[in-house]
Write a protein that holds these residues in place. Structure first.
Motif, mmCIF file in Angstrom:
data_model
loop_
_atom_site.group_PDB
_atom_site.id
_atom_site.type_symbol
_atom_site.label_atom_id
_atom_site.label_comp_id
_atom_site.label_asym_id
_atom_site.label_seq_id
_atom_site.Cartn_x
_atom_site.Cartn_y
_atom_site.Cartn_z
ATOM 1 N N HIS A 1 0.835 -1.206 0.000
ATOM 2 C CA HIS A 1 0.000 0.000 0.000
ATOM 3 C C HIS A 1 0.869 1.254 0.000
ATOM 4 O O HIS A 1 0.636 2.197 -0.776
ATOM 5 C CB HIS A 1 -0.911 -0.028 1.228
ATOM 6 C CG HIS A 1 -1.899 1.090 1.304
ATOM 7 N ND1 HIS A 1 -2.739 1.431 0.264
ATOM 8 C CD2 HIS A 1 -2.170 1.972 2.310
ATOM 9 C CE1 HIS A 1 -3.493 2.468 0.616
ATOM 10 N NE2 HIS A 1 -3.159 2.816 1.847
ATOM 11 N N LEU A 2 1.890 1.275 0.854
ATOM 12 C CA LEU A 2 2.803 2.422 0.932
ATOM 13 C C LEU A 2 3.609 2.556 -0.356
ATOM 14 O O LEU A 2 3.767 3.664 -0.895
ATOM 15 C CB LEU A 2 3.736 2.270 2.132
ATOM 16 C CG LEU A 2 4.828 3.332 2.290
ATOM 17 C CD1 LEU A 2 4.238 4.723 2.417
ATOM 18 C CD2 LEU A 2 5.709 3.013 3.507
ATOM 19 N N ALA A 3 4.124 1.445 -0.869
ATOM 20 C CA ALA A 3 4.917 1.483 -2.101
ATOM 21 C C ALA A 3 4.095 2.036 -3.267
ATOM 22 O O ALA A 3 4.594 2.818 -4.084
ATOM 23 C CB ALA A 3 5.440 0.088 -2.430
ATOM 24 N N LYS A 4 2.839 1.625 -3.339
ATOM 25 C CA LYS A 4 1.962 2.112 -4.417
ATOM 26 C C LYS A 4 1.714 3.614 -4.304
ATOM 27 O O LYS A 4 1.654 4.315 -5.310
ATOM 28 C CB LYS A 4 0.635 1.351 -4.393
ATOM 29 C CG LYS A 4 0.722 -0.060 -4.956
ATOM 30 C CD LYS A 4 -0.633 -0.750 -4.928
ATOM 31 C CE LYS A 4 -0.572 -2.103 -5.627
ATOM 32 N NZ LYS A 4 -1.875 -2.821 -5.531
ATOM 33 N N GLU A 5 1.564 4.096 -3.073
ATOM 34 C CA GLU A 5 1.332 5.534 -2.878
ATOM 35 C C GLU A 5 2.585 6.336 -3.248
ATOM 36 O O GLU A 5 2.484 7.413 -3.864
ATOM 37 C CB GLU A 5 0.929 5.809 -1.430
ATOM 38 C CG GLU A 5 0.579 7.267 -1.140
ATOM 39 C CD GLU A 5 -0.641 7.776 -1.898
ATOM 40 O OE1 GLU A 5 -0.796 9.006 -2.008
ATOM 41 O OE2 GLU A 5 -1.448 6.945 -2.378
#
Length: 229
Positions: free
Chosen positions: A101-105
């Motif tokens: 989730h963080l990597a995608k953001e």
């Protein structure tokens, strides 16, 4: 104070490099400035330091305008997805990516700015409940999952070893991290460099250097005890 402390830290890093047969230039010192005033940061800058690390986005936002432009900010603390937008163009390296989730953001916000953001995958080497990070056995799969995302590059791994009075007790975790980094590097995964290993803090950085750290994150030994008031 900061000047003398930096000389001491520098000598200790050099000695650890000598013991491990490494070049001093192979290890980057990141001065961890969290909770410390800008004046102390400026002292470190005046001693020649340029890489500063913060745990909180708001600390980078507060200090960045008050310090010279060539300071290189490292985001070393847990990063919430709703804060990515605020730090994406300020940090030269995000050390603490531990979820898809963080990597995608990060990928999304970097894409909006047309930049590529270098990141490290945070690994919870000792599997402490109080720490963030993927478990060592899940690290390769996690790297493979996020590597195809646009506008990021996986540059290596990061860990925060357990707090300990005996630095030798963390050698096993630093050694595990080095082996994990080498193993993933040897898989030649697209968009994965695995050239950085961020590990070692005031209590154990010499052991981390001996075991292959390319980045050490040191605060207390440079700036003194933190003030959390």
């Amino acid at each position: 104070m900061v000047s003398e402390n930096l000389k001491s830290v520098e000598a200790r890093i050099q000695a650890a490099c000598d013991r491990a047969g490494r070049k001093r230039s192979d290890v980057l010192l990141v001065c961890v400035t969290k909770t410390h005033p800008v004046e102390l940061c400026q002292e470190a800058y005046d001693c020649g330091e340029r890489n500063f690390g913060e745990n909180k986005v708001q600390e980078i936002e507060k200090k960045k305008p008050l310090l010279p432009e060539d300071v290189r900010w490292h985001m070393i603390g847990h990063l919430q997805t709703n804060k990515v937008k605020q730090v994406i163009d300020k940090a030269v390296l995000i050390h603490s990516v531990d979820s898809e989730h963080l990597a995608k953001e990060i990928s999304k916000q970097a894409g909006k700015l047309g930049i590529t953001v270098p990141i490290l995958v945070e690994v919870n080497a000792a599997k402490e409940e109080s720490k963030w990070g993927v478990y060592p056995e899940d690290a390769e799969e996690f790297v493979r999952t996020i590597a195809p995302l646009p506008n990021i590059q996986v540059r290596g791994l990061m860990t925060s070893a357990p707090y300990t009075e005996n630095p030798e007790s963390n050698r096993q975790y630093f050694r595990l991290m080095r082996e994990l980094c080498i193993d993933i590097r040897n898989k030649n995964i697209d968009n994965v460099a695995m050239c950085e290993l961020s590990m070692g803090m005031t209590g154990d950085f010499e052991v981390a250097v001996e075991e292959g750290a390319t980045i050490v994150r040191i605060g207390t030994a440079i700036f003194g005890a933190r003030d959390y008031t």
